[in-house]
Each structure stands twice: as C-alpha cells, then as structure tokens.
Design an enzyme around this catalytic site. Structure first.
Site, short mmCIF file in Angstrom:
data_model
loop_
_atom_site.label_atom_id
_atom_site.label_comp_id
_atom_site.label_asym_id
_atom_site.label_seq_id
_atom_site.Cartn_x
_atom_site.Cartn_y
_atom_site.Cartn_z
N LEU A 13 0.81 -1.21 0.00
CA LEU A 13 0.00 0.00 0.00
C LEU A 13 0.85 1.26 0.00
CD1 LEU A 13 -2.99 -0.96 2.31
CD2 LEU A 13 -2.72 -1.23 -0.17
N ASP A 14 2.02 1.23 0.61
CA ASP A 14 2.89 2.39 0.51
C ASP A 14 3.24 2.69 -0.94
OD1 ASP A 14 3.16 3.34 3.10
OD2 ASP A 14 4.83 2.03 3.59
#
Length: 595
Positions: free
Chosen positions: A454-455
C-alpha cells in the site's frame, strides 16, 4: 499548438470523451479512474485485442487526442503474458514470499492495478503538458515496468555495497490470540514495543531479539522474530492484548475480512480534489512530449515511501523536485544497505531531487518555507494528521502566499472515512481493510503482505491525484487541495474482491491460486489460465528451462520465477532495462514513455 480554453471545472476531465478497448484486466482499472475524473461514457470493445494490449484514448474539450498503449510486457518473448507471470518475472513473488521462505503469488492483481494507475498518470501528464502549450503525446506503459517499480527498493538493496540491516529469513505477523483473533501490531517506538510485550509477560530475551526484525520488516519484507512472541500472544485473550496495547502506546488491529470491508465501503474515489483561490502560474518552460511537467516545481516534505515515491514520479515526468529535509538531512539517507555511503533504498525514491534543510519547528524556517511555496506549483507532504495545521502550513496558509498552488496530502486514512482507525501505516491499513485476506487464496490463513504493497500503490495514487490537481488548475484557473491515502490505495486494489463480496460471491481466489511450482533448480509460475493444468505435472526433477519447455509442448504458458531481486540485473527478460545510478545503486526504468 495553442493551449485549450480555460474553463471552470470541478473535474479535470470534464468534457473529454473516453474510448477504451483491450483486456479488462489492463483496460478496466485505468478506465474506471478516468471516469471518476470526469471523462465521458466509456466506448469501445473489451477482449484481448489484436495485439493483446489495452488502448485508451481521450479527446475533446479543445485538447488534441491523447492515447495510451498498455501491455503486459515490453518484450513479449519472455513468457510474460498476465498478472501471474508479471509477478513471477519482476520479483514480486520473491519479495512477497520472504515471510514464508519461498516465492508466493499475490492473490490480488497488484501489477495490473498499478499499471492502470500509471496509464492514467501518463494521460493526465500529457494533458497538463498540452494545457501549458506543449504537444500531444502517446503514452506507453506495461505491467512488467510497474512490477519493477514496485520492487525497486528491494532491488536497490539487493545490489548495494553491503548487506541488509536485518536478517532475511521466514517469519512475521500476524499474531494470534488465545481466542483465535488474528491481529497486527504496530509501533515506531522501541520503548512501547518492550512495554507491550512485558505487559504480556513475554521473555526478556525474545523482546530484545524481536525488535530489530520488527523494526526493519518494512525494508526486508520479513520479520524472523522469536517464536516465543507468538507463543506469548496465544496465551492471552484478544481483550487482554488490546488492554496491553492501550496501556503501553503500541497499537493492535484485528484482521478484518473482505465481507466486513465491503459492508462499510462508501464507494468514494481514492482521492479528493477541492479547488480554492484563483490564479495561474505563468509557464516558464514550454513542456515537451517526453517531459510534460518541465518548468514546474514540486516541494516535497515526505517521509518513508508514499510521498517520496509520488514526488519521484512527478520528477520523472519533468518536474523539478525540491525535497524538504530536517536539519542534518533525512536520517534514512544512512539506512543500510548503502551504495557509496548513501542508502540504496533512499536513492530508489529520491535520486535526482534537490534537498533543502528546513527546521519546521522554527518560525524563521517556516517563513522560509512559505517563501519557497510562493514560487512552487505543488506542495506535497505526508506529515502526521493535524501537523500541518499546527505548524501554520496547511493549505489555507500556503494559499495566502500562492493561490494557484496544488496542495497535496498523502496520508493513511483519508478524511474521516474510518471511525476509530489505528495508526495509518501500510500493514495496519492492510489489516483493517481486508488486504490480508485478499492477498492469499481461499483456505489459507489471512496475513498482510510484508512487501509494502500500500505504501507503493499509495505513492502511485498520490502522484495520479497531484496530476489531476494540476490539470484542474490549468483548466480552471485556481489552486487545488488534493488528498489521497493508503485507504484509497487499498480500495483500488481490492475493487474486484469487494464487488464479488457485495454480490454475495466468494471474494477470495480459489485454493492453490497463483502458486509457483518447484523445479530442480528453482520455480516456475504458470499463467493464471494454465495454473490448474500445469499443477498436474511433476516438474521437480527438471531444470527450470526444461520444465518450461515441457509445459509449452502441452500448450501451457509459464515463466521462470525470479527468486532474488539481485537476479534481475542479468535477466534476459529485462535486458538493458536495469541500470545503475551515479552512486552505483540499481535503478529501474521509467514506468512509462511519452512520445
């Protein structure tokens, strides 16, 4: 060409028409985002298309037609034909599988999702260039380039001058309580880590030995901490574990299911665009097709991955990126492993940027930052929620010195969309939104990936949102507040699974889905359509090349699994793609080309 007429518009693509065709896995994510940004009803056909590629085109509203050509691989000769083979070839399976000790496929379509966002970025950037007096451009991108970008930090570390700061070995969260609750733990404070485990009566030596692999799991994609920590949590109820966290400053989050996320999902776009102020920036440089953001300045005050990656992408599109760092420089510059004394991981996200040291706690330096913002086009940060307002550096403050500024915030949870949300870090958002369940097929225990899914995707969505803000500004003549989040990135990634859940269907992929097959000297990954048939063959006695040849004789498509990102340097499927920067750190190719 003359710039398109300036119009007041709430959506950057209002008045433009979208035509899309090609494989739904490639065309679908991009088309969905373009429609959310205001493009007219999608037309065209779906299906594989003559060349197996997706084609997207935007036209109207005074712009010359912009097109994007999206493929699975730049070189189609390497057996990279779908999501599974992209994950295998680019090292995604290797990195995601570190916590398990062997390559493992992500059961979500991560590479295709990232590719769709990259295609939208290219189209938006080309339109921004046109609005600033530049030419139209054709955008080319591919899922294998997206996959290389996703593993760029791991590749950089694998090719550095020294070893990792922590051991790469199997192990990691989630933890399990005595009553069967799976949960994630998060803290950035070693004192809170120790206090949490002491409250649960964990052995002191296990507490000490566990901190370093836990701290560096974002970098290594694994966390081989002592088994005694898992044993400790299994001796306590979930309620007791929550009490221990609340009393020590650590945070815990129960792994939610996809059905739970689907029930609460509000259908919001992964970003918010809010126009404010008025005014235009006078173009200082006429953009080119390849560098549509040339002449624009981005101020980036980013930490870790999300905001730095977003700014990095804007820099690849031609913007001048000025990185705001604390006095003494970003501490992550020294994070092992290093190349020529600089963190290889840091270089993967920040090479090519100009660094300026600013003490945001100093009133004098905050005034200096306001002066820099007065001359910038974008201010991008991912400070803790409320920090910008506390410092007098929120969008209202910067609008006072630059009403044409695109003010962008990339955070964890967005604007009050999740009540009682935990700390907005990658693994906690994965746990809270059901990514841990979606990442593994049916029948396997849910577990958030220790690859920073997700980063990275949040950085991609953040860059997409900034480009949408820039186009909104060029068309409407005002500044724009832009918000994106890891929550938004999660919703983008989980879109197909959440739709299945809302229809009452099983949201997870079937048992055994996207599982690599062992050979005598490595692993191969069948294409998704060939997985079940390929699994019927015993390939363990054959070298990888012979195993691939045997499957091909039966009409099955597969490719070799890259077991170590370091092997990408010499992989013929990416011949000439991976270079080294001036510090000797490996560098992946730009994820798109604009010509």
């Amino acid at each position: 060409m003359a710039s398109p007429a300036i119009t007041q518009t709430a959506q950057p693509l209002e008045g433009l028409r979208l035509a899309a065709s090609g494989p739904p896995e490639l065309a679908g994510p991009a088309a969905a985002h373009l429609r959310l940004l205001g493009a007219g009803t999608q037309t065209g056909r779906t299906g594989p298309g003559e060349d197996g590629a997706a084609h997207l085109a935007l036209s109207g509203a005074g712009f010359s037609a912009q097109s994007a050509h999206v493929t699975w691989a730049m070189d189609r000769a390497g057996g990279i034909t779908d999501e599974a083979t992209v994950q295998a070839a680019t090292g995604i399976m290797a990195v995601h599988g570190r916590r398990d000790g062997a390559p493992r496929g992500l059961a979500v379509d991560y590479a295709a999702t990232a590719t769709g966002v990259l295609a939208v970025q290219g189209l938006l950037a080309a339109l921004v260039g046109q609005a600033r007096g530049g030419p139209a451009a054709r955008v080319d991108t591919s899922a294998d380039r997206a996959g290389l970008l996703a593993v760029s930090q791991y590749l950089a570390a694998a090719g550095a001058d020294e070893g990792e700061a922590a051991e790469i070995a199997p192990g990691g969260p989630p933890f399990t309580s005595a009553d069967g609750t799976l949960f994630e733990l998060e803290t950035l404070d070693p004192g809170a880590w120790a206090a949490f485990w002491r409250a649960l009566a964990a052995p002191s030596d296990a507490i000490r030995a566990g901190w370093r692999p836990f701290q560096f799991r974002y970098a290594t994609a694994c966390a081989p901490f002592p088994g005694a920590l898992h044993t400790t949590t299994r001796a306590h109820t979930w309620q007791r574990i929550r009490e221990a966290a609340a009393g020590t400053g650590a945070e815990v989050c129960r792994l939610r299911t996809l059905a739970e996320r689907a029930a609460e999902h509000d259908g919001a776009a992964p970003w918010e665009l809010a126009p404010y102020g008025s005014g235009h920036r006078i173009p200082r440089v006429t953009p080119t097709a390849a560098r549509p953001l040339a002449g624009l300045t981005v101020l980036e005050a980013g930490r870790r991955i999300q905001a730095p990656l977003a700014a990095h992408l804007l820099g690849l599109l031609g913007a001048d990126v000025i990185r705001i760092e604390p006095p003494g420089g970003d501490p992550l510059r020294g994070m092992p492993p290093t190349s020529s004394g600089i963190s290889a991981r840091w270089l993967a996200l920040n090479r090519g940027k100009t660094a300026v040291e600013i003490d945001i706690k100093s009133a004098e330096d905050r005034r200096r930052l306001l002066g820099m913002a007065a001359e910038a086009d974008v201010f991008l940060h991912n400070w803790a929620p409320g920090k910008a307002a506390e410092l007098g550096l929120d969008h209202q403050d910067l609008a006072g010195v630059n009403p044409a500024l695109v003010y962008a915030y990339t955070g964890g949870w967005g604007t009050n969309r999740i009540a009682g949300a935990p700390m907005g870090t990658d693994f906690m958002v994965q746990a809270r939104t059901g990514v841990g369940e979606a990442a593994r097929p049916l029948g396997e225990v849910a577990a958030p990936s220790l690859m920073t899914l997700l980063d990275v995707l949040g950085g991609l969505v953040g860059a997409e949102a900034v480009l949408a803000g820039l186009l909104t500004r060029e068309r409407g003549g005002h500044g724009v507040r832009v918000d994106s989040s890891l929550l938004g990135a999660s919703d983008v990634l989980l879109g197909p699974a959440l739709r299945r859940a809302r229809r009452g269907q099983e949201p997870r992929r079937p048992a055994g889905f996207r599982r690599p097959l062992p050979t005598a000297d490595g692993w191969i990954a069948p294409a998704d359509a060939c997985g079940a048939a390929a699994a019927a063959y015993d390939l363990t006695s054959l070298p990888t090349g012979a195993a691939l040849a045997q499957l091909r004789t039966h009409g099955l498509t597969a490719t070799a699994v890259t077991a170590d990102p370091a092997d990408l340097h010499h992989d013929p499927r990416f011949a000439g793609s991976i270079s080294r920067d001036e510090h000797g750190a490996p560098a992946v190719p730009d994820p798109w080309s604009l010509v």
